[in-house]
Scaffold this motif. Structure first.
Motif, mmCIF file in Angstrom:
data_model
loop_
_atom_site.group_PDB
_atom_site.id
_atom_site.type_symbol
_atom_site.label_atom_id
_atom_site.label_comp_id
_atom_site.label_asym_id
_atom_site.label_seq_id
_atom_site.Cartn_x
_atom_site.Cartn_y
_atom_site.Cartn_z
ATOM 1 N N UNK A 35 0.390 -1.151 -0.576
ATOM 2 C CA UNK A 35 -0.444 -0.192 0.305
ATOM 3 C C UNK A 35 1.230 1.543 0.085
ATOM 4 N N UNK A 36 0.215 2.188 -1.321
ATOM 5 C CA UNK A 36 1.400 3.741 -0.466
ATOM 6 C C UNK A 36 -0.090 4.728 -0.176
ATOM 7 N N UNK A 37 0.397 5.441 0.223
ATOM 8 C CA UNK A 37 -0.235 6.833 0.658
ATOM 9 C C UNK A 37 -0.318 7.562 -0.305
ATOM 10 N N UNK A 38 -0.662 8.194 -1.082
ATOM 11 C CA UNK A 38 -1.129 9.593 -1.526
ATOM 12 C C UNK A 38 -1.674 10.831 -0.733
ATOM 13 N N UNK A 39 -0.502 11.188 -0.135
ATOM 14 C CA UNK A 39 -1.414 12.900 0.705
ATOM 15 C C UNK A 39 -1.795 13.429 0.720
ATOM 16 N N UNK A 40 -2.942 13.552 1.599
ATOM 17 C CA UNK A 40 -3.991 13.952 1.149
ATOM 18 C C UNK A 40 -3.436 16.008 1.060
ATOM 19 N N UNK A 41 -3.633 16.620 0.129
ATOM 20 C CA UNK A 41 -2.876 18.450 0.090
ATOM 21 C C UNK A 41 -1.217 18.023 0.435
#
Length: 85
Positions: free
Chosen positions: A31-37
């Motif tokens: 899993x990879x997080x795309x940081x919100x904002x």
């Protein structure tokens, strides 16, 4: 903003993201997080690691050579970063 959440709130938000990711694709556990904002800090990174995420993508434009030590601050390109021809 993830970086402004209390630890309990952050854990819950990441848990919800993880549940959503499992619902849409249970084939891959990377899993990879795309940081919100583009918002993140060391606390966010630490909790993502504890939750089984393997990387995080910023909103910072640029090339990247992925190394394990920097896997949670990956630059990227957006389609808006390229000229229309």
């Amino acid at each position: 903003w993830l970086s402004e959440m209390k630890h309990k709130e952050l854990k819950e938000e990441i848990k919800k993201s993880k549940i959503f990711l499992k619902k849409i694709s249970n084939k891959n556990n990377d899993m990879i997080m795309c940081y919100p904002h583009g918002d993140y800090n060391e606390q966010v990174i630490a909790e993502l690691k504890r939750s089984g995420f393997v990387a995080g993508m910023t909103i910072d434009m640029g090339d990247v050579i992925i190394e394990k030590k920097e896997a949670f601050s990956i630059n990227r390109y957006d389609t808006n970063d390229f000229p229309i021809s």
